[in-house]
Design a protein around this motif. Structure first.
Motif, PDB file in Angstrom:
ATOM      1  N   PRO A  61       0.924  -1.109  -0.339  1.00  0.00           N
ATOM      2  CA  PRO A  61       0.207  -0.103   0.519  1.00  0.00           C
ATOM      3  C   PRO A  61       1.207   1.526  -0.069  1.00  0.00           C
ATOM      4  CG  PRO A  61      -0.645  -1.209   1.564  1.00  0.00           C
ATOM      5  CD  PRO A  61       0.429  -1.759   1.080  1.00  0.00           C
ATOM      6  N   SER A  62       0.383   2.205  -0.520  1.00  0.00           N
ATOM      7  CA  SER A  62       0.767   3.391  -0.436  1.00  0.00           C
ATOM      8  C   SER A  62       0.660   4.308  -0.013  1.00  0.00           C
ATOM      9  CB  SER A  62       1.370   3.984  -1.938  1.00  0.00           C
ATOM     10  OG  SER A  62       0.065   4.720  -2.817  1.00  0.00           O
ATOM     11  N   PRO A  63       0.587   6.139   0.154  1.00  0.00           N
ATOM     12  CA  PRO A  63      -0.954   7.059   1.219  1.00  0.00           C
ATOM     13  C   PRO A  63      -1.843   7.192   0.190  1.00  0.00           C
ATOM     14  CG  PRO A  63       2.173   7.555   1.298  1.00  0.00           C
ATOM     15  CD  PRO A  63       1.660   6.205   0.297  1.00  0.00           C
ATOM     16  N   LYS A  64      -1.439   6.777  -1.209  1.00  0.00           N
ATOM     17  CA  LYS A  64      -2.494   7.191  -2.341  1.00  0.00           C
ATOM     18  C   LYS A  64      -2.672   6.231  -2.958  1.00  0.00           C
ATOM     19  CE  LYS A  64      -0.267  10.801  -4.738  1.00  0.00           C
ATOM     20  NZ  LYS A  64       0.742  10.767  -6.205  1.00  0.00           N
ATOM     21  N   ASP A  65      -2.822   4.670  -2.272  1.00  0.00           N
ATOM     22  CA  ASP A  65      -3.478   3.561  -2.299  1.00  0.00           C
ATOM     23  C   ASP A  65      -3.178   2.451  -1.732  1.00  0.00           C
ATOM     24  OD1 ASP A  65      -4.787   0.869  -2.990  1.00  0.00           O
ATOM     25  OD2 ASP A  65      -3.664   1.325  -5.504  1.00  0.00           O
ATOM     26  N   THR A  66      -3.992   2.460  -0.421  1.00  0.00           N
ATOM     27  CA  THR A  66      -3.797   1.531   0.783  1.00  0.00           C
ATOM     28  C   THR A  66      -4.302  -0.351   0.429  1.00  0.00           C
ATOM     29  OG1 THR A  66      -6.364   1.946   1.575  1.00  0.00           O
ATOM     30  CG2 THR A  66      -3.937   3.577   2.187  1.00  0.00           C
ATOM     31  N   THR A  67      -4.319  -0.015  -0.645  1.00  0.00           N
ATOM     32  CA  THR A  67      -6.016  -1.521  -1.194  1.00  0.00           C
ATOM     33  C   THR A  67      -3.955  -2.384  -1.539  1.00  0.00           C
ATOM     34  OG1 THR A  67      -6.850  -0.778  -1.692  1.00  0.00           O
ATOM     35  CG2 THR A  67      -6.480  -3.010  -2.869  1.00  0.00           C
ATOM     36  N   LEU A  68      -3.874  -3.525  -0.866  1.00  0.00           N
ATOM     37  CA  LEU A  68      -2.720  -5.196  -1.109  1.00  0.00           C
ATOM     38  C   LEU A  68      -3.127  -5.306  -2.706  1.00  0.00           C
ATOM     39  CD1 LEU A  68      -2.137  -6.750   1.365  1.00  0.00           C
ATOM     40  CD2 LEU A  68      -0.645  -4.958   0.533  1.00  0.00           C
ATOM     41  N   ARG A  69      -2.754  -5.195  -3.513  1.00  0.00           N
ATOM     42  CA  ARG A  69      -2.455  -5.750  -5.347  1.00  0.00           C
ATOM     43  C   ARG A  69      -1.422  -7.252  -5.269  1.00  0.00           C
ATOM     44  NH1 ARG A  69      -6.165  -1.921  -7.075  1.00  0.00           N
ATOM     45  NH2 ARG A  69      -7.058  -0.317  -6.505  1.00  0.00           N
ATOM     46  N   TYR A  70      -1.804  -7.846  -6.190  1.00  0.00           N
ATOM     47  CA  TYR A  70      -1.547  -9.178  -5.969  1.00  0.00           C
ATOM     48  C   TYR A  70      -1.192  -8.655  -7.816  1.00  0.00           C
ATOM     49  CZ  TYR A  70      -3.027 -10.292  -2.061  1.00  0.00           C
ATOM     50  OH  TYR A  70      -3.114 -10.584  -0.473  1.00  0.00           O
ATOM     51  N   TYR A  71       0.387  -8.845  -7.845  1.00  0.00           N
ATOM     52  CA  TYR A  71       0.666  -8.868  -8.894  1.00  0.00           C
ATOM     53  C   TYR A  71       2.014 -10.179  -9.642  1.00  0.00           C
ATOM     54  CZ  TYR A  71       0.186  -4.362  -8.886  1.00  0.00           C
ATOM     55  OH  TYR A  71      -0.909  -2.505  -8.479  1.00  0.00           O
ATOM     56  N   TYR A  72       2.113 -10.325 -10.612  1.00  0.00           N
ATOM     57  CA  TYR A  72       3.163 -11.237 -11.193  1.00  0.00           C
ATOM     58  C   TYR A  72       4.347 -11.337 -12.504  1.00  0.00           C
ATOM     59  CZ  TYR A  72       3.760 -16.042 -12.655  1.00  0.00           C
ATOM     60  OH  TYR A  72       4.441 -17.298 -12.476  1.00  0.00           O
ATOM     61  N   PHE A  73       5.826 -10.699 -11.725  1.00  0.00           N
ATOM     62  CA  PHE A  73       6.465 -10.934 -12.650  1.00  0.00           C
ATOM     63  C   PHE A  73       7.522 -11.378 -13.020  1.00  0.00           C
ATOM     64  CE2 PHE A  73       8.311  -7.295  -8.835  1.00  0.00           C
ATOM     65  CZ  PHE A  73       7.125  -6.498  -9.275  1.00  0.00           C
ATOM     66  N   PHE A  74       7.504 -11.029 -14.331  1.00  0.00           N
ATOM     67  CA  PHE A  74       8.461 -11.460 -15.647  1.00  0.00           C
ATOM     68  C   PHE A  74       9.705 -10.736 -15.845  1.00  0.00           C
ATOM     69  CE2 PHE A  74       4.448 -12.842 -17.160  1.00  0.00           C
ATOM     70  CZ  PHE A  74       4.400 -13.945 -16.936  1.00  0.00           C
ATOM     71  N   LEU A  75      10.303 -11.308 -14.731  1.00  0.00           N
ATOM     72  CA  LEU A  75      12.413 -10.729 -15.303  1.00  0.00           C
ATOM     73  C   LEU A  75      13.336 -10.861 -16.599  1.00  0.00           C
ATOM     74  CD1 LEU A  75      14.883  -8.960 -14.383  1.00  0.00           C
ATOM     75  CD2 LEU A  75      15.056 -11.423 -12.760  1.00  0.00           C
ATOM     76  N   PHE A  76      13.523 -10.660 -16.958  1.00  0.00           N
ATOM     77  CA  PHE A  76      13.955 -11.074 -18.677  1.00  0.00           C
ATOM     78  C   PHE A  76      15.552 -10.074 -18.501  1.00  0.00           C
ATOM     79  CE2 PHE A  76       9.956 -11.085 -19.648  1.00  0.00           C
ATOM     80  CZ  PHE A  76       9.916 -11.939 -20.061  1.00  0.00           C
ATOM     81  N   ASN A  77      16.255 -10.195 -19.393  1.00  0.00           N
ATOM     82  CA  ASN A  77      17.687  -9.515 -18.846  1.00  0.00           C
ATOM     83  C   ASN A  77      17.798  -8.695 -19.054  1.00  0.00           C
ATOM     84  OD1 ASN A  77      17.091 -10.471 -22.025  1.00  0.00           O
ATOM     85  ND2 ASN A  77      19.645 -10.457 -22.199  1.00  0.00           N
ATOM     86  N   ASP A  78      17.179  -7.817 -19.728  1.00  0.00           N
ATOM     87  CA  ASP A  78      17.034  -6.211 -19.887  1.00  0.00           C
ATOM     88  C   ASP A  78      15.583  -5.528 -19.371  1.00  0.00           C
ATOM     89  OD1 ASP A  78      15.180  -7.945 -22.192  1.00  0.00           O
ATOM     90  OD2 ASP A  78      15.997  -5.803 -23.516  1.00  0.00           O
TER      91      ASP A  78
END
Length: 211
Positions: free
Chosen positions: A87-104
């Protein structure tokens, strides 16, 4: 067939193991072993590259919202996984994400149905820094810093957080190192090209003067 290469390696190693060093074929067998090992390494590297291309292609088919194709000649898949947006001061909601990491780059996505994702944000590795936050104040959390803002994310465990932070930092380091090498190589090619043109022009001028 490719499957036979490891057998050849084992066969040659066993043959050399039971061969006297003064045997007339000892040197040739060692030479053959080195050549077969080179072929084995080459095939393994090509297999890894092919698997990486297939992985990147499969991700491209899952992720919507990209302005360009994910599949690129030099792009390599590194890591993926679930991440929680803090959460941040502007948005107190937990949000669930999915990361894809590449070499760049790093893609922050939201899940849309079964094995489908929508891009929320793209981070270029050359433009970000990763900071691990103290466990006492922000358990299992880390930040992605850009030039003008930051984003806080967390994982389920401290081990998972450390793995993400270390992998991200290692990948950023490798990207920047390779980028420096590419720039240096490009500069050398540019200088060499200018020198060749200068030499050619001098030869033409000398030839014209002699005529």
């Amino acid at each position: 067939p490719i499957q036979r290469i490891p057998r050849y390696v084992l066969l040659l190693k066993d043959l050399i193991k039971h061969m006297e060093e003064d045997h007339p074929d000892f040197s040739n067998c060692n030479l053959a072993l080195n050549k077969v090992l080179e072929v084995a390494d080459y095939l393994e590297n090509e297999s890894i590259k092919a698997e990486s291309v297939q992985k990147v292609l499969s991700i491209q088919e899952k992720v919507s919202g990209m302005s360009e194709k994910i599949v690129q000649p030099d792009r390599v898949f590194i890591k993926e996984g679930d991440i929680v947006g803090e959460p941040s001061p502007k948005d107190t909601t937990l949000r669930y994400y999915y990361f894809f990491l590449f070499n760049d780059m790093l893609l922050q996505c939201s899940q849309k149905g079964n094995n489908k994702y929508k891009l929320k944000k793209k981070f270029l590795l050359k433009q970000i820094k990763i900071v691990s936050l103290p466990q006492a104040t922000k358990p299992n959390a880390f930040r992605i810093l850009t030039a003008d803002e930051y984003f806080t994310f967390s994982t389920s465990t401290s081990t998972e957080k450390d793995d993400w932070v270390n992998t991200l930092n290692d990948t950023i380091f490798e990207f920047k190192k390779n980028d420096v090498n590419r720039r240096a190589a490009s500069t050398r090619l540019s200088v060499d090209g200018k020198n060749k043109n200068r030499i050619t022009c001098n030869r033409i001028a000398t030839s014209n003067n002699n005529n």
